[in-house]
Design a protein around this motif. Structure first.
Motif: not given
Length: 190
Positions: A43-51
């Motif tokens: 989903g669209s939040q993957e990078r934010n969640l990893r960060r």
């Protein structure tokens, strides 16, 4: 040593509350070093969640497993299933988890409280409430008997509900078939 694996199956979108789950992991890792959180989905939040996980020092605790084709295989790796959604229509992941005998912690939004009876077939938590989520996970992490009891009851409830739904569905199908046959035979006479 043995890990205690908490997992969820969700689109990586804001309404799924996965940011909260990562914050919970950060809080719990001190007390429960064996705890692992596995987030399956895209989903669209993957990078934010990893960060977020990196920023909270949780890279070793939170794992992103991407799209999962075999849901059963994924669920069999878990000890606890969590659905921290802010909104949720039905929650297919929860149904699958219950069917496979996993204890669940889910927010009391949308269709989720219809599936989970608090303290009986799972734990209900408040949406967007970190304390509620960490509290439920802590109870499940420290209570192997509770996990077993909730898992068994959830599985039984799911089987019961599902067999009723199956019965209703097959009855509807039968009626529809009968009606179609009538409609068709009526059509041929004209």
């Amino acid at each position: 040593g043995h890990h205690l694996v908490v997992g969820t199956l969700a689109r990586l979108e804001p309404e799924k509350g996965l940011d909260l789950l990562i914050r919970a992991a950060a809080e719990l890792k001190v007390k429960f070093p064996a705890l692992r959180v596995v987030i399956a989905g895209e989903g669209s939040q993957e990078r934010n969640l990893r960060r977020l996980a990196d920023g909270l020092g949780c890279r070793d605790v939170v794992h992103f497993s991407g799209y999962v084709r075999e849901v059963g295989d994924f669920l069999s790796c878990l000890d606890i299933y969590v659905q921290p959604s802010r909104t949720e229509a039905f929650g297919l992941g929860v149904a699958e988890a219950m069917a496979s005998g996993l204890p669940t912690a889910v927010t009391n939004v949308g269709g989720l409280p219809e599936q989970v009876v608090d303290g009986e077939t799972g734990l209900l938590i408040l949406p967007d409430n970190l304390g509620s989520l960490t509290g439920a996970l802590e109870r499940l992490a420290t209570g192997p008997q509770l996990r077993k009891r909730l898992g068994r009851a959830g599985q039984a409830r799911h089987a019961e509900r599902f067999s009723l739904e199956q019965m209703e569905a097959s009855m509807r199908l039968t009626y529809r078939t009968v009606l179609n046959v009538r409609a068709n035979s009526a059509g041929h006479k004209l």
